[in-house]
Design a protein around this motif. Structure first.
Motif, PDB file in Angstrom:
ATOM      1  N   ASP A   1       0.917  -1.583   0.472  1.00 28.41           N
ATOM      2  CA  ASP A   1      -0.195   0.126  -0.420  1.00 28.41           C
ATOM      3  C   ASP A   1       0.803   1.367  -0.295  1.00 28.41           C
ATOM      4  O   ASP A   1       0.620   2.097   0.458  1.00 28.41           O
ATOM      5  CB  ASP A   1      -0.921   0.080   1.346  1.00 28.41           C
ATOM      6  CG  ASP A   1      -1.726  -1.493   1.636  1.00 28.41           C
ATOM      7  OD1 ASP A   1      -1.945  -1.717   0.311  1.00 28.41           O
ATOM      8  OD2 ASP A   1      -1.947  -1.711   2.683  1.00 28.41           O
TER       9      ASP A   1
ATOM     10  N   SER B   1       1.954   0.318   4.209  1.00 27.10           N
ATOM     11  CA  SER B   1       1.947  -0.761   5.520  1.00 27.10           C
ATOM     12  C   SER B   1       2.561  -1.555   5.556  1.00 27.10           C
ATOM     13  O   SER B   1       3.893  -1.892   4.308  1.00 27.10           O
ATOM     14  CB  SER B   1       0.677  -1.411   5.045  1.00 27.10           C
ATOM     15  OG  SER B   1      -0.797  -0.806   4.775  1.00 27.10           O
TER      16      SER B   1
ATOM     17  N   TYR C   1      -4.749  -9.766   7.566  1.00 25.62           N
ATOM     18  CA  TYR C   1      -3.532  -8.618   6.491  1.00 25.62           C
ATOM     19  C   TYR C   1      -4.149  -8.053   8.602  1.00 25.62           C
ATOM     20  O   TYR C   1      -4.947  -6.978   8.712  1.00 25.62           O
ATOM     21  CB  TYR C   1      -4.574  -7.138   6.414  1.00 25.62           C
ATOM     22  CG  TYR C   1      -4.494  -8.231   4.957  1.00 25.62           C
ATOM     23  CD1 TYR C   1      -3.704  -7.996   3.764  1.00 25.62           C
ATOM     24  CD2 TYR C   1      -5.651  -8.832   4.381  1.00 25.62           C
ATOM     25  CE1 TYR C   1      -3.767  -7.803   2.422  1.00 25.62           C
ATOM     26  CE2 TYR C   1      -5.780  -9.353   3.235  1.00 25.62           C
ATOM     27  CZ  TYR C   1      -5.008  -9.118   2.384  1.00 25.62           C
ATOM     28  OH  TYR C   1      -4.726  -9.556   1.053  1.00 25.62           O
TER      29      TYR C   1
ATOM     30  N   MET D   1      -1.892  -5.837  10.942  1.00 33.35           N
ATOM     31  CA  MET D   1      -0.203  -5.487  10.647  1.00 33.35           C
ATOM     32  C   MET D   1      -0.307  -4.599  11.958  1.00 33.35           C
ATOM     33  O   MET D   1      -1.647  -3.657  12.804  1.00 33.35           O
ATOM     34  CB  MET D   1      -0.022  -4.663   9.673  1.00 33.35           C
ATOM     35  CG  MET D   1       0.358  -5.014   7.899  1.00 33.35           C
ATOM     36  SD  MET D   1      -1.717  -5.475   7.912  1.00 33.35           S
ATOM     37  CE  MET D   1      -1.052  -3.636   6.386  1.00 33.35           C
TER      38      MET D   1
ATOM     39  N   TRP E   1      -3.629  -0.079   8.398  1.00 31.36           N
ATOM     40  CA  TRP E   1      -3.903  -0.649   7.365  1.00 31.36           C
ATOM     41  C   TRP E   1      -3.273   0.411   6.483  1.00 31.36           C
ATOM     42  O   TRP E   1      -2.907   1.365   7.501  1.00 31.36           O
ATOM     43  CB  TRP E   1      -5.708  -1.337   6.876  1.00 31.36           C
ATOM     44  CG  TRP E   1      -5.739  -2.289   7.370  1.00 31.36           C
ATOM     45  CD1 TRP E   1      -4.638  -3.039   8.337  1.00 31.36           C
ATOM     46  CD2 TRP E   1      -6.663  -2.811   6.378  1.00 31.36           C
ATOM     47  NE1 TRP E   1      -5.566  -4.235   7.807  1.00 31.36           N
ATOM     48  CE2 TRP E   1      -6.664  -4.430   6.930  1.00 31.36           C
ATOM     49  CE3 TRP E   1      -7.702  -2.705   5.823  1.00 31.36           C
ATOM     50  CZ2 TRP E   1      -7.917  -5.179   6.713  1.00 31.36           C
ATOM     51  CZ3 TRP E   1      -8.853  -3.623   5.576  1.00 31.36           C
ATOM     52  CH2 TRP E   1      -8.781  -4.997   5.796  1.00 31.36           C
ATOM     53  N   ALA E   2      -3.242   0.950   5.522  1.00 32.39           N
ATOM     54  CA  ALA E   2      -2.866   1.177   3.778  1.00 32.39           C
ATOM     55  C   ALA E   2      -3.283   2.907   4.532  1.00 32.39           C
ATOM     56  O   ALA E   2      -4.003   3.802   4.333  1.00 32.39           O
ATOM     57  CB  ALA E   2      -3.717   1.312   2.958  1.00 32.39           C
TER      58      ALA E   2
ATOM     59  N   ASP F   1      -8.481   3.409   4.071  1.00 30.21           N
ATOM     60  CA  ASP F   1      -7.505   3.880   3.266  1.00 30.21           C
ATOM     61  C   ASP F   1      -7.461   5.293   2.679  1.00 30.21           C
ATOM     62  O   ASP F   1      -7.730   5.894   1.767  1.00 30.21           O
ATOM     63  CB  ASP F   1      -7.743   3.160   1.574  1.00 30.21           C
ATOM     64  CG  ASP F   1      -7.499   1.703   1.845  1.00 30.21           C
ATOM     65  OD1 ASP F   1      -7.078   0.927   3.486  1.00 30.21           O
ATOM     66  OD2 ASP F   1      -7.329   1.103   0.519  1.00 30.21           O
TER      67      ASP F   1
ATOM     68  N   GLU G   1     -11.711   0.143  -3.598  1.00 27.64           N
ATOM     69  CA  GLU G   1     -10.709   0.786  -2.424  1.00 27.64           C
ATOM     70  C   GLU G   1      -9.439   1.824  -3.040  1.00 27.64           C
ATOM     71  O   GLU G   1      -9.309   1.445  -4.296  1.00 27.64           O
ATOM     72  CB  GLU G   1     -10.124  -0.239  -1.125  1.00 27.64           C
ATOM     73  CG  GLU G   1      -8.965  -1.098  -1.504  1.00 27.64           C
ATOM     74  CD  GLU G   1      -8.945  -2.437  -0.923  1.00 27.64           C
ATOM     75  OE1 GLU G   1      -9.527  -2.741   0.086  1.00 27.64           O
ATOM     76  OE2 GLU G   1      -7.787  -3.117  -1.559  1.00 27.64           O
ATOM     77  N   ALA G   2      -8.089   2.256  -1.841  1.00 28.36           N
ATOM     78  CA  ALA G   2      -7.011   2.366  -2.703  1.00 28.36           C
ATOM     79  C   ALA G   2      -7.049   3.606  -3.277  1.00 28.36           C
ATOM     80  O   ALA G   2      -5.862   4.233  -4.315  1.00 28.36           O
ATOM     81  CB  ALA G   2      -6.443   1.306  -2.728  1.00 28.36           C
TER      82      ALA G   2
ATOM     83  N   THR H   1      -4.565  -8.050  -3.738  1.00 32.21           N
ATOM     84  CA  THR H   1      -5.212  -6.802  -3.455  1.00 32.21           C
ATOM     85  C   THR H   1      -4.249  -6.270  -4.916  1.00 32.21           C
ATOM     86  O   THR H   1      -2.907  -6.810  -5.120  1.00 32.21           O
ATOM     87  CB  THR H   1      -4.137  -6.064  -1.998  1.00 32.21           C
ATOM     88  OG1 THR H   1      -3.164  -6.167  -2.260  1.00 32.21           O
ATOM     89  CG2 THR H   1      -5.518  -6.753  -1.041  1.00 32.21           C
TER      90      THR H   1
ATOM     91  N   HIS I   1      -2.690  -1.800  -4.991  1.00 27.18           N
ATOM     92  CA  HIS I   1      -2.737  -0.509  -4.123  1.00 27.18           C
ATOM     93  C   HIS I   1      -1.426   0.328  -4.543  1.00 27.18           C
ATOM     94  O   HIS I   1      -0.780  -0.494  -4.441  1.00 27.18           O
ATOM     95  CB  HIS I   1      -2.704  -0.562  -2.531  1.00 27.18           C
ATOM     96  CG  HIS I   1      -3.052   0.153  -1.926  1.00 27.18           C
ATOM     97  ND1 HIS I   1      -4.425   0.790  -1.199  1.00 27.18           N
ATOM     98  CD2 HIS I   1      -2.682   1.794  -1.836  1.00 27.18           C
ATOM     99  CE1 HIS I   1      -4.344   1.575  -0.160  1.00 27.18           C
ATOM    100  NE2 HIS I   1      -2.903   2.152  -0.804  1.00 27.18           N
TER     101      HIS I   1
ATOM    102  N   HIS J   1       2.608  -2.613  -5.381  1.00 23.29           N
ATOM    103  CA  HIS J   1       2.930  -3.795  -4.445  1.00 23.29           C
ATOM    104  C   HIS J   1       2.407  -5.012  -4.797  1.00 23.29           C
ATOM    105  O   HIS J   1       1.595  -5.116  -6.102  1.00 23.29           O
ATOM    106  CB  HIS J   1       1.986  -3.884  -3.007  1.00 23.29           C
ATOM    107  CG  HIS J   1       0.743  -3.795  -3.393  1.00 23.29           C
ATOM    108  ND1 HIS J   1       0.447  -3.481  -2.179  1.00 23.29           N
ATOM    109  CD2 HIS J   1      -0.165  -4.828  -3.382  1.00 23.29           C
ATOM    110  CE1 HIS J   1      -0.719  -3.977  -1.844  1.00 23.29           C
ATOM    111  NE2 HIS J   1      -1.499  -4.971  -2.918  1.00 23.29           N
TER     112      HIS J   1
ATOM    113  N   ARG K   1       3.193  -8.991   1.134  1.00 22.38           N
ATOM    114  CA  ARG K   1       3.812  -7.783  -0.531  1.00 22.38           C
ATOM    115  C   ARG K   1       4.202  -7.465  -0.297  1.00 22.38           C
ATOM    116  O   ARG K   1       5.494  -6.986   1.063  1.00 22.38           O
ATOM    117  CB  ARG K   1       2.399  -7.153  -0.567  1.00 22.38           C
ATOM    118  CG  ARG K   1       0.942  -8.013  -0.168  1.00 22.38           C
ATOM    119  CD  ARG K   1      -0.628  -6.888  -0.307  1.00 22.38           C
ATOM    120  NE  ARG K   1      -0.207  -6.983   1.181  1.00 22.38           N
ATOM    121  CZ  ARG K   1      -1.322  -5.557   2.004  1.00 22.38           C
ATOM    122  NH1 ARG K   1      -2.103  -5.542   0.856  1.00 22.38           N
ATOM    123  NH2 ARG K   1      -0.688  -5.565   3.339  1.00 22.38           N
TER     124      ARG K   1
HETATM  125  O1  FUB Z   1      -2.515  -3.320   3.632  1.00 18.74           O
HETATM  126  C1  FUB Z   1      -4.392  -3.606   3.982  1.00 18.74           C
HETATM  127  C2  FUB Z   1      -5.275  -3.137   2.920  1.00 18.74           C
HETATM  128  O2  FUB Z   1      -5.311  -4.651   1.651  1.00 18.74           O
HETATM  129  C3  FUB Z   1      -5.327  -1.422   2.165  1.00 18.74           C
HETATM  130  O3  FUB Z   1      -5.784  -1.324   3.793  1.00 18.74           O
HETATM  131  C4  FUB Z   1      -5.882  -2.744   1.008  1.00 18.74           C
HETATM  132  O4  FUB Z   1      -6.127  -1.031   0.140  1.00 18.74           O
HETATM  133  C5  FUB Z   1      -5.544  -3.271   0.559  1.00 18.74           C
HETATM  134  O5  FUB Z   1      -3.950  -3.344   0.393  1.00 18.74           O
END
Ligand code: FUB
Length: 347
Positions: free
Chosen positions: A14, A29, A45, A47, A82-83, A134, A248-249, A297, A299, A314, A326
């Motif tokens: 991201d 991310s 995901y 993180m 997230w991103a 995002d 998204e993104a 994904t 992004h 990515h 990623r």
């Molecule tokens: O990295 C987590 C989520 O995955 C992001 O917020 C989205 O855009 C997708 O890449």
């Protein structure tokens, strides 16, 4: 060279790239291995911190500036950093980041630093009125106004904040009336998970934007929907148009006075873009920038550096296809005379 991961000692995703103080800074991310079951809600995901990367020349060494922010230091966060994105204004640097709050609802936080690499000091509460995922910041070079774009479907919960449009997909752009584009601010938990409106005649859910306050810590406007129009009909893209509808993104950049809103189509795995005359839209769909990469994904971000334009994105080649592990890469893009984007063929 430019299609190798920027770094291989950690997984990164991201990428939000900006040129600050003459260097490219990348705010990604920081993916990590977990034993969480994969699902379409994105629970894997998971993180817990951010690292900032930077480079002074394309193909040159990339610096990992270490931990810029960690979930444990943000009082309102429960999980899933997230991103993120970053912006500069008033001589300070602002990191915008989505995470689930203690109720499991995605919100957007802001953290501040005197330098682009951080570490960043978070505000104790998320941005009031923020939701979903995002965040992408954009400071217009014309009048200095800063904006925050955001939103993501399925695990990103945008559908939980959406009252479906009453009208069918024949709805014309109604951007002349910002009041009509203000969105619902109640969270509907029954819509959580991988769901969204369906129908060839029903409009797709729309991404969101708000103006940022002068101090960059809060919204200075209502949250507005961003309209993305079909170039053939002038009408909103349909919910069933998964090759083109917003998932998204979000990313905003400006090229030759026009505003380029780009995004991921999610389950069809494209990075696409739409062009408008104002940062608030409406935007007219203009085409694809990136075909599907290895991994679910996709992004990206787009930035000018050294008189050339760069796509940061990515893929999962380093992890051999593990969706939530990623690696950030970069490629050059070019514009034709009409301002249409394509990947530069020989990189
Ligand atoms: O990295 C987590 C989520 O995955 C992001 O917020 C989205 O855009 C997708 O890449």
């Amino acid at each position: 060279m430019t299609q190798e991961p920027l770094v291989t000692h950690i997984y990164t995703a991201d990428p939000s790239a900006h040129v600050f103080e003459g260097r490219i800074y990348v705010y990604p991310s920081h993916d990590r291995e977990t034993d969480i079951q994969f699902n379409d809600n994105g629970d894997q995901y998971d993180m817990v911190d951010y690292h900032v990367l930077s480079l002074s020349q394309v193909g040159g060494p990339v610096t990992d500036h270490g931990i810029a922010l960690q979930a444990d230091n943000v009082p309102w966060v429960s999980k899933q950093l997230w991103a993120p994105d970053a912006a500069t204004k008033n001589g300070k640097y602002y990191l915008y980041f989505p995470a689930r709050d203690k109720q499991g609802i995605f919100r957007i936080g802001v953290a501040v630093s005197a330098v682009p690499a951080g570490p960043f000091l978070p505000d104790p509460e998320p941005i009031p009125g923020s939701y979903s995922i995002d965040p992408a910041s954009f400071v217009d070079d014309g009048d200095g106004q800063a904006y925050l774009y955001f939103g993501g479907l399925w695990g990103g919960q945008l559908q939980c904040w959406s009252t479906e449009h009453g009208a069918d997909c024949g709805t014309e752009s109604k951007s002349e009336s910002e009041g009509e584009r203000e969105r619902e601010t109640r969270f509907d938990a029954s819509k959580a998970g991988p769901q969204e409106p369906k129908g060839v005649d029903k409009p797709a859910l729309l991404p969101r934007v708000a103006k940022l306050s002068e101090d960059m810590h809060s919204f200075a406007s209502s949250v507005l929907e961003i309209e993305i129009l079909d170039p053939e009909t002038g009408k909103l893209l349909a919910a069933d148009d998964h090759n083109r509808r917003f998932f998204e993104a979000a990313w905003m950049h400006k090229y030759r006075g026009k505003y380029y809103f780009s995004y991921s189509t999610g389950d069809t795995h494209y990075v696409v873009y739409a062009i408008g005359e104002s940062p608030l839209g409406p935007f007219t769909y203009a085409g694809r920038i990136l075909e599907p990469v290895l991994g679910w994904t996709t992004h990206h971000s787009i930035v000018e550096f050294g008189g050339r334009w760069w796509l940061f994105y990515h893929d999962c080649t380093l992890s051999r296809g593990v969706d939530h592990l990623r690696s950030v890469k970069m490629r050059e893009i070019v514009y034709d005379e009409q301002g249409k984007i394509s990947l530069k063929e020989k990189q």
